[in-house]
Motif scaffolding. Structure first.
Motif, PDB file in Angstrom:
ATOM      1  N   ARG A  23       2.006   7.242  -6.593  1.00  0.00           N
ATOM      2  CA  ARG A  23       1.091   8.342  -6.881  1.00  0.00           C
ATOM      3  C   ARG A  23       1.704   9.692  -6.509  1.00  0.00           C
ATOM      4  O   ARG A  23       1.520  10.680  -7.217  1.00  0.00           O
ATOM      5  N   ILE A  24       2.426   9.726  -5.397  1.00  0.00           N
ATOM      6  CA  ILE A  24       3.099  10.961  -4.981  1.00  0.00           C
ATOM      7  C   ILE A  24       4.112  11.388  -6.033  1.00  0.00           C
ATOM      8  O   ILE A  24       4.162  12.554  -6.424  1.00  0.00           O
ATOM      9  N   LEU A  25       4.925  10.446  -6.500  1.00  0.00           N
ATOM     10  CA  LEU A  25       5.932  10.758  -7.516  1.00  0.00           C
ATOM     11  C   LEU A  25       5.267  11.315  -8.777  1.00  0.00           C
ATOM     12  O   LEU A  25       5.741  12.295  -9.350  1.00  0.00           O
ATOM     13  N   ALA A  26       4.171  10.691  -9.184  1.00  0.00           N
ATOM     14  CA  ALA A  26       3.465  11.140 -10.383  1.00  0.00           C
ATOM     15  C   ALA A  26       2.898  12.546 -10.186  1.00  0.00           C
ATOM     16  O   ALA A  26       3.011  13.403 -11.073  1.00  0.00           O
ATOM     17  N   GLN A  66      10.993  11.652 -10.558  1.00  0.00           N
ATOM     18  CA  GLN A  66      11.320  10.289 -10.965  1.00  0.00           C
ATOM     19  C   GLN A  66      11.552   9.316  -9.822  1.00  0.00           C
ATOM     20  O   GLN A  66      11.419   8.113 -10.002  1.00  0.00           O
ATOM     21  N   ASN A  67      11.953   9.822  -8.645  1.00  0.00           N
ATOM     22  CA  ASN A  67      12.308   8.904  -7.563  1.00  0.00           C
ATOM     23  C   ASN A  67      12.083   9.538  -6.197  1.00  0.00           C
ATOM     24  O   ASN A  67      11.750  10.716  -6.092  1.00  0.00           O
ATOM     25  N   ARG A  68      12.285   8.723  -5.160  1.00  0.00           N
ATOM     26  CA  ARG A  68      12.058   9.156  -3.772  1.00  0.00           C
ATOM     27  C   ARG A  68      12.951  10.322  -3.379  1.00  0.00           C
ATOM     28  O   ARG A  68      12.514  11.224  -2.665  1.00  0.00           O
ATOM     29  N   ALA A  69      14.186  10.280  -3.830  1.00  0.00           N
ATOM     30  CA  ALA A  69      15.122  11.344  -3.475  1.00  0.00           C
ATOM     31  C   ALA A  69      14.634  12.686  -4.026  1.00  0.00           C
ATOM     32  O   ALA A  69      14.696  13.706  -3.336  1.00  0.00           O
ATOM     33  N   GLN A  70      14.156  12.672  -5.249  1.00  0.00           N
ATOM     34  CA  GLN A  70      13.634  13.905  -5.836  1.00  0.00           C
ATOM     35  C   GLN A  70      12.378  14.368  -5.108  1.00  0.00           C
ATOM     36  O   GLN A  70      12.176  15.567  -4.915  1.00  0.00           O
ATOM     37  N   ALA A  71      11.538  13.430  -4.693  1.00  0.00           N
ATOM     38  CA  ALA A  71      10.334  13.787  -3.936  1.00  0.00           C
ATOM     39  C   ALA A  71      10.710  14.400  -2.591  1.00  0.00           C
ATOM     40  O   ALA A  71      10.121  15.394  -2.164  1.00  0.00           O
ATOM     41  N   ALA A  72      11.705  13.819  -1.932  1.00  0.00           N
ATOM     42  CA  ALA A  72      12.160  14.358  -0.657  1.00  0.00           C
ATOM     43  C   ALA A  72      12.745  15.752  -0.836  1.00  0.00           C
ATOM     44  O   ALA A  72      12.466  16.660  -0.044  1.00  0.00           O
ATOM     45  N   THR A  73      13.518  15.941  -1.897  1.00  0.00           N
ATOM     46  CA  THR A  73      14.090  17.253  -2.189  1.00  0.00           C
ATOM     47  C   THR A  73      12.983  18.266  -2.451  1.00  0.00           C
ATOM     48  O   THR A  73      13.012  19.389  -1.954  1.00  0.00           O
ATOM     49  N   THR A  81       0.834  -1.207   0.000  1.00  0.00           N
ATOM     50  CA  THR A  81       0.000   0.000   0.000  1.00  0.00           C
ATOM     51  C   THR A  81       0.863   1.249   0.000  1.00  0.00           C
ATOM     52  O   THR A  81       0.596   2.204  -0.737  1.00  0.00           O
ATOM     53  N   VAL A  82       1.920   1.230   0.795  1.00  0.00           N
ATOM     54  CA  VAL A  82       2.839   2.374   0.835  1.00  0.00           C
ATOM     55  C   VAL A  82       3.471   2.566  -0.534  1.00  0.00           C
ATOM     56  O   VAL A  82       3.566   3.692  -1.036  1.00  0.00           O
TER      57      VAL A  82
END
Length: 65
Positions: free
Chosen positions: A36-39, A44-51, A29-30
């Protein structure tokens, strides 16, 4: 709201497993929420989302439970 919680934990460096344990969700589920968050953020990835979350001041506004 759930995706916001997950983004905060993702931004703090938590793994899918750690996020799932913290929020009482399955790892699968996570993983779906993270996709969905990335989209939504257009990254493209978790690191970019965190940034993105840090730069947007998102982590400062949200509290990790």
């Amino acid at each position: 709201p759930r995706e916001a919680e997950i983004l905060v934990l993702l931004g703090s460096g938590a793994t899918n497993r750690e996020i799932g344990e913290r929020l009482f969700l399955s790892e699968h589920t996570v993983k779906n929420h993270v996709k969905r968050i990335l989209a939504k953020l257009g990254v493209q990835n978790r690191a970019q989302a965190a940034t993105w979350a840090v730069r947007a001041g998102f982590l400062a506004r949200e509290k990790v439970r």
